[in-house]
Scaffold this motif. Structure first.
Motif, PDB file in Angstrom:
ATOM      1  N   GLY A  94      -9.189   4.416  12.303  1.00  0.00           N
ATOM      2  CA  GLY A  94      -8.166   3.597  12.233  1.00  0.00           C
ATOM      3  C   GLY A  94      -8.671   2.464  13.232  1.00  0.00           C
ATOM      4  N   ALA A  95      -9.076   2.801  14.397  1.00  0.00           N
ATOM      5  CA  ALA A  95      -9.469   1.562  15.308  1.00  0.00           C
ATOM      6  C   ALA A  95     -10.460   0.776  14.604  1.00  0.00           C
ATOM      7  N   THR A 129      -3.936  13.806   9.175  1.00  0.00           N
ATOM      8  CA  THR A 129      -3.250  12.858   9.154  1.00  0.00           C
ATOM      9  C   THR A 129      -3.612  12.037   7.436  1.00  0.00           C
ATOM     10  N   ALA A 130      -2.518  12.162   6.806  1.00  0.00           N
ATOM     11  CA  ALA A 130      -2.482  11.370   5.514  1.00  0.00           C
ATOM     12  C   ALA A 130      -2.696   9.794   5.839  1.00  0.00           C
ATOM     13  N   GLU A 131      -1.662   9.249   6.598  1.00  0.00           N
ATOM     14  CA  GLU A 131      -1.571   7.913   6.738  1.00  0.00           C
ATOM     15  C   GLU A 131      -0.803   7.886   8.203  1.00  0.00           C
ATOM     16  N   TYR A 132      -0.941   6.391   8.722  1.00  0.00           N
ATOM     17  CA  TYR A 132      -0.048   6.233   9.922  1.00  0.00           C
ATOM     18  C   TYR A 132       0.123   4.621   9.725  1.00  0.00           C
ATOM     19  N   ASP A 186      -1.701   8.211  16.925  1.00  0.00           N
ATOM     20  CA  ASP A 186      -1.933   9.256  15.774  1.00  0.00           C
ATOM     21  C   ASP A 186      -2.204  10.904  16.258  1.00  0.00           C
ATOM     22  N   ILE A 240      -5.790   7.747   5.380  1.00  0.00           N
ATOM     23  CA  ILE A 240      -7.150   8.314   5.390  1.00  0.00           C
ATOM     24  C   ILE A 240      -7.292   9.121   4.292  1.00  0.00           C
ATOM     25  N   GLN A 247       1.125  -1.250  -0.005  1.00  0.00           N
ATOM     26  CA  GLN A 247       0.032  -0.045  -0.067  1.00  0.00           C
ATOM     27  C   GLN A 247       1.063   1.226   0.098  1.00  0.00           C
ATOM     28  N   GLY A 289      -3.488   2.988  18.717  1.00  0.00           N
ATOM     29  CA  GLY A 289      -3.083   3.757  17.685  1.00  0.00           C
ATOM     30  C   GLY A 289      -3.844   5.079  17.587  1.00  0.00           C
ATOM     31  N   ALA A 290      -4.956   5.193  17.894  1.00  0.00           N
ATOM     32  CA  ALA A 290      -5.603   6.707  18.087  1.00  0.00           C
ATOM     33  C   ALA A 290      -4.726   7.563  18.871  1.00  0.00           C
ATOM     34  N   GLY A 300      -9.823  10.564  12.997  1.00  0.00           N
ATOM     35  CA  GLY A 300      -9.091   9.619  12.412  1.00  0.00           C
ATOM     36  C   GLY A 300      -8.577   8.402  13.023  1.00  0.00           C
ATOM     37  N   GLY A 301      -8.205   8.697  14.430  1.00  0.00           N
ATOM     38  CA  GLY A 301      -7.971   7.544  15.093  1.00  0.00           C
ATOM     39  C   GLY A 301      -9.152   6.629  15.486  1.00  0.00           C
ATOM     40  N   VAL A 302     -10.193   7.001  15.371  1.00  0.00           N
ATOM     41  CA  VAL A 302     -11.548   5.827  15.705  1.00  0.00           C
ATOM     42  C   VAL A 302     -11.391   5.315  14.184  1.00  0.00           C
ATOM     43  N   ASP A 345      -8.789  -1.575  12.049  1.00  0.00           N
ATOM     44  CA  ASP A 345      -8.207  -2.412  12.906  1.00  0.00           C
ATOM     45  C   ASP A 345      -9.247  -3.864  13.374  1.00  0.00           C
ATOM     46  N   MET A 399      -6.887   0.209   4.786  1.00  0.00           N
ATOM     47  CA  MET A 399      -5.826  -0.358   5.720  1.00  0.00           C
ATOM     48  C   MET A 399      -5.257  -1.556   5.350  1.00  0.00           C
ATOM     49  N   GLY A 409      -6.852  -0.502  19.070  1.00  0.00           N
ATOM     50  CA  GLY A 409      -7.185   0.659  18.234  1.00  0.00           C
ATOM     51  C   GLY A 409      -7.107   2.020  18.924  1.00  0.00           C
ATOM     52  N   VAL A 410      -7.436   1.867  20.230  1.00  0.00           N
ATOM     53  CA  VAL A 410      -7.126   3.201  20.895  1.00  0.00           C
ATOM     54  C   VAL A 410      -5.703   3.418  21.090  1.00  0.00           C
ATOM     55  N   ILE A 445      -2.602   2.507   7.875  1.00  0.00           N
ATOM     56  CA  ILE A 445      -3.970   3.259   7.287  1.00  0.00           C
ATOM     57  C   ILE A 445      -3.798   4.420   6.691  1.00  0.00           C
TER      58      ILE A 445
END
Lengths: 168, 168, 168, 168
Positions: C81-82, D104-107, D85, C111, B155, D81-82, C77-79, C85, C154, D78-79, C109
């Protein structure tokens, strides 16, 4: 007429400042790493050199040549990624060898500046060493006229496996 | 006069089953991509060939050679990553060219099987095309005795820039 | 006695269009996943609902609420991602359960659009299932006035472990 | 009139050891970050607190609560990760504000240990600051009985945008 200049640079090859430094890594392990690296055709074709090993860290150097360029004659992004991957893997191997070694499960790399210069220097280091997975980070610098500039940043997951056949 | 040496090397080694298929991509764009790819020293050294272009998609092939191996003689993980990176970038270029092109901002690749076989096939495709960033995915397959097997999944984030100097 | 508090919260808010569809996944496995998801406090607090399970695939939905917003009132954004996941993990569990399950080793991931809308829909699917590692992909869509738009992409690596204590 | 509800929630729960340290960051910028963080519903619901700002660095803390757990009662991946972020994003904002901020573009995040403990501490820092993209790294530690343990490692790409409406 278009003359492919980087080939000339390539021929100049190994310089005096690329002696391998080994600090606090067992000679057997340093040898395993040296032999492993030398046996990788892709790295030999690029003339990658191992320059420093300490526990959990590895530095390798890649000189400019036609075989590593992109369309503008700079270091190719895929080559930069490959170099970071290798540096991270051998950083892990300093802690895993002589009995175990590692395979790349995945890596993520940000290219943060174009690879303009006469050599790349990749420095990998272990961030977390688990029983099954090892996490590493690596930075790749490009040296241009003696000045190093950050070129790429990598984060990597490696999978630990036993050394099945000791190449030494 | 501009003489484009790598193109010759490139053309000389194309096998019968590696003719480039272009579907619904303008000839000018297909040419730009062909010339761009041929001008990348790293890809010429590996004998990478462009095999298919459709809007938002690009397929390239890498034959086995000593220059792309790791220590067991399989395709090198870093080479696999580089190939995926290139396939993703040209997939984006099918939508960006002739006026724009892209640079790799970052990519993440999972190596899911060892690269054992006679060639790698990388297939990149655009997942999201924005004004400044393009997101792509790519799969790399390894062909062994005619059977393709999934080898890696990538990716990638690309940064859009104007084509500053058209090499044709 | 085992009292499963989050289930109550979870059930109370299920709308008519959020009935769980289970296709070709054993009832025991679907139950394990439902109970596992309901027992995650973070997901209960967000009112995450399981909407579809097929072999190697999982869809979950997250309705808008104050608890999932960033500074502009969009989905955080973190949500996002979660949620991706979680969708990837349960997609893997459809193939691993009843005997095994998985832990997230890592994910990446992108966004690709702001999370503006009334709900997020995350769809995870297994890309490669190995003995120790499972690779998944997930897309997150945001639904706004009935129209779904791609919001995030993701790629994830999961680590397989035995189910130590069956919560049912 | 705009009434800033989350600030109240935020302030009410600050403990004595979570006073914000600001070192060499302009008061206007520190205020922008504090207000921005407080206005994020997801972070308010979790009671995330800002504990340290220095140029290019940000530390935030997340106390354990039912709203952040996975099925075993640990911090949810996920938390984690958030949180990483968010820490990376505000680390960038220390350099971008007052005029610009970032999306955020990506992480990419590796979870390296289970989140067992009474609080998470995320420390983000800028690795490379460009005009359009900023690259950050973050580590998340989990504190259990006063001992901090590395829990996750993140690498992130942020997109710079102008601050369109200053919320102060």
């Amino acid at each position: 007429m278009y003359y492919f200049a980087p080939v000339t640079v390539f021929s100049a090859k190994v310089e005096m400042d690329n002696v391998l430094q080994v600090v606090d890594v067992a000679e057997q392990v340093a040898n395993q790493i040296r032999v492993s690296l030398a046996s990788q055709g892709a790295l030999a074709a690029w003339n990658v050199r191992l320059t420093r090993l300490t526990p959990g860290e590895c530095e390798i150097v890649l000189p400019m040549s036609a075989a590593v360029t992109q369309q503008h004659g700079y270091f190719h992004g895929g080559v930069i990624g490959a170099l970071a991957d290798v540096a991270g893997g051998y950083a892990a191997n300093t802690l895993l060898m002589p009995d175990n070694e590692c395979l790349t499960a995945e890596y993520k790399i940000n290219i943060v500046a174009p690879g303009i210069g006469e050599r790349l220097i990749a420095r990998g280091r272990v961030l977390k060493s688990g029983r099954t997975l090892v996490i590493t980070g690596a930075e790749v610098y490009v040296r241009n006229n003696g000045v190093e500039k950050l070129c790429a940043i990598m984060q990597q997951t490696l999978f630990v496996i036993p050394v099945t056949s000791n190449p030494t």
